[in-house]
Design a protein around this motif. Sequence first.
Motif, mmCIF file in Angstrom:
data_model
loop_
_atom_site.group_PDB
_atom_site.id
_atom_site.type_symbol
_atom_site.label_atom_id
_atom_site.label_comp_id
_atom_site.label_asym_id
_atom_site.label_seq_id
_atom_site.Cartn_x
_atom_site.Cartn_y
_atom_site.Cartn_z
ATOM 1 N N HIS A 140 0.818 -1.210 0.000
ATOM 2 C CA HIS A 140 0.000 0.000 0.000
ATOM 3 C C HIS A 140 0.860 1.271 0.000
ATOM 4 O O HIS A 140 0.313 2.372 -0.079
ATOM 5 C CB HIS A 140 -0.937 0.008 1.218
ATOM 6 N N GLY A 141 2.168 1.123 0.111
ATOM 7 C CA GLY A 141 3.049 2.285 0.082
ATOM 8 C C GLY A 141 3.255 2.794 -1.333
ATOM 9 O O GLY A 141 3.102 2.063 -2.316
ATOM 10 N N GLY A 142 3.639 4.068 -1.441
ATOM 11 C CA GLY A 142 3.900 4.675 -2.745
ATOM 12 C C GLY A 142 5.390 4.884 -2.958
ATOM 13 O O GLY A 142 6.046 5.579 -2.172
ATOM 14 N N PHE A 143 5.937 4.298 -4.024
ATOM 15 C CA PHE A 143 7.364 4.347 -4.308
ATOM 16 C C PHE A 143 7.569 4.835 -5.746
ATOM 17 O O PHE A 143 6.696 4.666 -6.605
ATOM 18 C CB PHE A 143 8.000 2.963 -4.145
ATOM 19 N N VAL A 144 8.750 5.412 -6.020
ATOM 20 C CA VAL A 144 9.043 5.878 -7.375
ATOM 21 C C VAL A 144 10.540 5.798 -7.626
ATOM 22 O O VAL A 144 11.347 6.047 -6.725
ATOM 23 C CB VAL A 144 8.533 7.332 -7.592
ATOM 24 N N VAL A 145 10.897 5.426 -8.836
ATOM 25 C CA VAL A 145 12.285 5.431 -9.287
ATOM 26 C C VAL A 145 12.343 6.225 -10.583
ATOM 27 O O VAL A 145 11.643 5.908 -11.554
ATOM 28 C CB VAL A 145 12.820 4.004 -9.520
#
Length: 360
Positions: A211-216
């Motif tokens: 449910h976490g929001g991650f970005v690369v």
Amino acid sequence: MNIVVLGLSITSSWGNGHATTYRGLLREFSRRGHHVVFLERDVPWYAAQRDLPKPPYCQTILYCDFDELVQRYTALVRDADIVMVGSYVPEGVSVGHWVNDVALGTTVFYDIDTPVTLSKLEREDYEYLTPELIPRFDLYLSFTGGPVLETLQQRYASPDARPLYCSVDPELYYPEGTGFQWDIGYMGTYSEDRQAGLDKLMLEAARHWPHGGFVVAGPQYPDSIVWPKNVDRIEHLPPQEHRQFYNQQRFTLNLTRSDVRRLGYAPSVRLFEAAACGVAIVSDHWPGIDNFFTPGREILITYSSDETLYYLHDTSPSQRRRIGQRARQRVLQQHTAAHRAQELEAYLLDKMTSRKRSIA
């Protein structure tokens, strides 16, 4: 001073950290009253991605190859007060010898990639520098400080090696009131030796917290990478979008290449950019990191996905804001482009004074 710089690129930030470094440093150097000419090899991958084709603070000249450089710009190099050659300049060994053969002023090697450079020298990979060329430069400026400077002087016979760390432009990087889009993000061009850290410290955390929001964000990641569904991908962010990217994260991840971790004392441009935006930084560990930020107070150190998740879940909003604010204050006091330009000026004046004394 009249300074000529031969660098990898100032016109394009695509896939490299050199352009933003040169832009901030040379803009501030110009503001201090010096005249700058930047010579850049015209290559198709940067030509297709030029986000600053004509910097207003320096004269930029594109050349096709080494022969054109010699034929058209020998007088320019010969008559300059300072000639600086950067790391990763195409045909850098030939360029370095030519500069030291013809320049009448002080010659400088500016190593934006010191850990990589030393690893290449150890492997006898002389892509842009050789051991024989190092003593020819009057001054070796290194992105890495600490024990590396002694190595450059004792093992490689540099007459003078000094640190000139990366920096940040506070006119471009500062906090904004935008809302958060991600819990944590990472920005960097793909590097094989950094990928294990990205997977261990962030992607594994994403797998355990769906449910976490991650970005690369960054180019050149191979298609073979299987990204967790909650990790957004951004192929390339031009510099003008970096500030917004950082400000849309609750935390940002800093990762270090293995060569840099081994030597230490080498903060990255991205580290200072994020700090200037007041974003709480979660970083891997490397020797000397506490010379730049105080762990636990100005930066958070992680060794595992569990620690990353601990920071994301258990750091209160007020704690997170204070960590980011302290890091920003530290950067503004010590690590801006203006600080680096002042340091560069002092180094160069010292070398020019020493040269005049030796001639006299």
